[in-house]
Design a protein around this motif. Sequence first.
Motif, PDB file in Angstrom:
ATOM      1  N   TYR A 147      81.362  21.505 -34.568  1.00  0.00           N
ATOM      2  CA  TYR A 147      81.916  20.443 -34.189  1.00  0.00           C
ATOM      3  C   TYR A 147      80.836  18.780 -34.112  1.00  0.00           C
ATOM      4  O   TYR A 147      80.105  18.719 -32.352  1.00  0.00           O
ATOM      5  CB  TYR A 147      83.197  20.079 -34.148  1.00  0.00           C
ATOM      6  CG  TYR A 147      83.838  18.270 -34.076  1.00  0.00           C
ATOM      7  CD1 TYR A 147      84.029  17.999 -35.526  1.00  0.00           C
ATOM      8  CD2 TYR A 147      83.746  17.518 -33.241  1.00  0.00           C
ATOM      9  CE1 TYR A 147      83.805  16.132 -35.560  1.00  0.00           C
ATOM     10  CE2 TYR A 147      83.012  16.083 -32.583  1.00  0.00           C
ATOM     11  CZ  TYR A 147      83.906  15.498 -33.886  1.00  0.00           C
ATOM     12  OH  TYR A 147      84.258  14.183 -34.650  1.00  0.00           O
ATOM     13  N   LYS A 148      79.934  17.913 -34.792  1.00  0.00           N
ATOM     14  CA  LYS A 148      79.540  16.852 -33.970  1.00  0.00           C
ATOM     15  C   LYS A 148      79.958  16.067 -34.778  1.00  0.00           C
ATOM     16  O   LYS A 148      79.841  15.597 -35.929  1.00  0.00           O
ATOM     17  CB  LYS A 148      78.169  17.280 -34.255  1.00  0.00           C
ATOM     18  CG  LYS A 148      77.241  18.297 -33.778  1.00  0.00           C
ATOM     19  CD  LYS A 148      75.324  17.774 -34.138  1.00  0.00           C
ATOM     20  CE  LYS A 148      75.370  18.299 -35.235  1.00  0.00           C
ATOM     21  NZ  LYS A 148      74.985  19.038 -36.193  1.00  0.00           N
TER      22      LYS A 148
ATOM     23  N   LYS B   8      78.689  10.802 -29.800  1.00  0.00           N
ATOM     24  CA  LYS B   8      77.832  12.003 -28.705  1.00  0.00           C
ATOM     25  C   LYS B   8      78.360  12.465 -28.566  1.00  0.00           C
ATOM     26  O   LYS B   8      78.947  12.887 -27.070  1.00  0.00           O
ATOM     27  CB  LYS B   8      77.225  10.745 -27.679  1.00  0.00           C
ATOM     28  CG  LYS B   8      76.121   9.914 -28.736  1.00  0.00           C
ATOM     29  CD  LYS B   8      74.662  10.272 -29.420  1.00  0.00           C
ATOM     30  CE  LYS B   8      74.449   9.590 -29.498  1.00  0.00           C
ATOM     31  NZ  LYS B   8      74.381   8.394 -29.944  1.00  0.00           N
ATOM     32  N   VAL B   9      79.510  13.363 -29.469  1.00  0.00           N
ATOM     33  CA  VAL B   9      80.402  14.205 -28.492  1.00  0.00           C
ATOM     34  C   VAL B   9      80.464  15.693 -30.115  1.00  0.00           C
ATOM     35  O   VAL B   9      79.944  15.585 -31.095  1.00  0.00           O
ATOM     36  CB  VAL B   9      81.893  14.186 -29.122  1.00  0.00           C
ATOM     37  CG1 VAL B   9      83.227  15.288 -29.163  1.00  0.00           C
ATOM     38  CG2 VAL B   9      82.345  12.944 -29.012  1.00  0.00           C
ATOM     39  N   ALA B  10      79.482  16.409 -29.526  1.00  0.00           N
ATOM     40  CA  ALA B  10      79.665  18.279 -30.001  1.00  0.00           C
ATOM     41  C   ALA B  10      80.186  19.507 -29.162  1.00  0.00           C
ATOM     42  O   ALA B  10      80.292  19.414 -28.109  1.00  0.00           O
ATOM     43  CB  ALA B  10      78.577  18.266 -29.461  1.00  0.00           C
ATOM     44  N   LEU B  11      80.860  20.019 -30.038  1.00  0.00           N
ATOM     45  CA  LEU B  11      81.983  21.402 -29.546  1.00  0.00           C
ATOM     46  C   LEU B  11      81.529  22.181 -30.264  1.00  0.00           C
ATOM     47  O   LEU B  11      81.753  21.855 -31.627  1.00  0.00           O
ATOM     48  CB  LEU B  11      83.017  20.243 -29.857  1.00  0.00           C
ATOM     49  CG  LEU B  11      83.443  19.254 -29.265  1.00  0.00           C
ATOM     50  CD1 LEU B  11      85.000  18.450 -29.222  1.00  0.00           C
ATOM     51  CD2 LEU B  11      84.031  19.926 -26.946  1.00  0.00           C
TER      52      LEU B  11
ATOM     53  N   PRO C 184      72.205  21.372 -39.610  1.00  0.00           N
ATOM     54  CA  PRO C 184      72.626  22.201 -39.579  1.00  0.00           C
ATOM     55  C   PRO C 184      72.689  22.530 -37.884  1.00  0.00           C
ATOM     56  O   PRO C 184      71.609  22.034 -37.138  1.00  0.00           O
ATOM     57  CB  PRO C 184      72.004  22.941 -40.259  1.00  0.00           C
ATOM     58  CG  PRO C 184      70.600  22.979 -40.462  1.00  0.00           C
ATOM     59  CD  PRO C 184      71.165  21.669 -40.586  1.00  0.00           C
ATOM     60  N   GLY C 185      73.992  23.532 -38.158  1.00  0.00           N
ATOM     61  CA  GLY C 185      73.798  24.050 -36.098  1.00  0.00           C
ATOM     62  C   GLY C 185      73.891  22.919 -35.313  1.00  0.00           C
ATOM     63  O   GLY C 185      74.837  21.654 -35.680  1.00  0.00           O
TER      64      GLY C 185
ATOM     65  N   SER D   3      79.952  12.549 -38.633  1.00  0.00           N
ATOM     66  CA  SER D   3      80.729  13.103 -37.821  1.00  0.00           C
ATOM     67  C   SER D   3      80.558  14.466 -39.011  1.00  0.00           C
ATOM     68  O   SER D   3      80.218  14.620 -40.388  1.00  0.00           O
ATOM     69  CB  SER D   3      82.018  13.233 -37.186  1.00  0.00           C
ATOM     70  OG  SER D   3      82.649  13.428 -38.404  1.00  0.00           O
ATOM     71  N   SER D   4      80.327  16.079 -38.267  1.00  0.00           N
ATOM     72  CA  SER D   4      80.208  17.583 -39.061  1.00  0.00           C
ATOM     73  C   SER D   4      80.884  18.121 -38.586  1.00  0.00           C
ATOM     74  O   SER D   4      81.248  18.313 -37.158  1.00  0.00           O
ATOM     75  CB  SER D   4      78.986  17.833 -39.998  1.00  0.00           C
ATOM     76  OG  SER D   4      78.317  17.942 -37.642  1.00  0.00           O
TER      77      SER D   4
END
Length: 284
Positions: free
Chosen positions: A107-108, A113-116, A207-208, A75-76
């Motif tokens: 947030y990844k 497989k969650v991206a917010l 990034p991003g 995660s990041s």
Amino acid sequence: MKSLFTILFALVTITTFAQKDFQGKAIYMSKTSIDLDNFGGRDGRQVSEAQKKQFLERMKSQLEKTFILDFDKSSSLYKEDAKLEAPTTGGGRGPRFGGFSSQGTKYKNTKDKVALEATEFFGKKFLISDEMVQPEWELGAETKQIGNYTCYKATLLKDPNPLDFSNFRRPRNDDKDDKKEDAEKEEVKQILVTAWYTPQIPVSNGPGEYWGLPGLILEINEGTTTILCTEIVMNPSEKAAIEAPKKGKKITREKYSETVTKKMEELRQNFQGRGNRGGGRGRN
């Protein structure tokens, strides 16, 4: 001697990533260029070189940014390094484009497989969800050195971001210009994205919005924007809490884009209306 250093570096890397609570921090510099050659005034005249220079100075805070990526194995969190903006040469501050200036916290979680993205637009807080579909990277054999890391090239084709403020032009009071601009938007092709990643940091992150490569992405070249990693800290003494954001109105990326586009169109029409009342094609 060189081979011995390589072996020692490999051993340190393996030990670092074997730690259960491993965490890293990467600093990125983002720089975007804008082509002002076709950036005309409301009356269709081209702006002068002095005006271009003044505009770029006022936009510097939006075109050059520093971001921080805190990451662990899966995660990041990616956010702008918020600093007090310096006043521009004109005595004021540069214009802000809050809805589409990448100022939110991204947030990844590549495992779940969650991206917010938590962001704010015109005083309203949003929590944007993205689909995390495995990016179709094309891996290459070309390499280059970024700092102490050997990086490999990968490329990807993506649709342009409709909310990229560098794609917005000053509206003109000419129906022909509007139709021409709409036609140009329809002809926009996919953008080639070039990434440079290092297997020496074996996390599928970057990034991003970028991820999906067998190593941390240290550089991204996307259209007129370059994002370059300038510093990496492994297991920093002060570890950040890498948690999914929760505040804001929940919305999909598609719906958020529609919301921002609608608002920008309202502002555009208001801007044109003021221009018409102030001279130009005034009413009789």
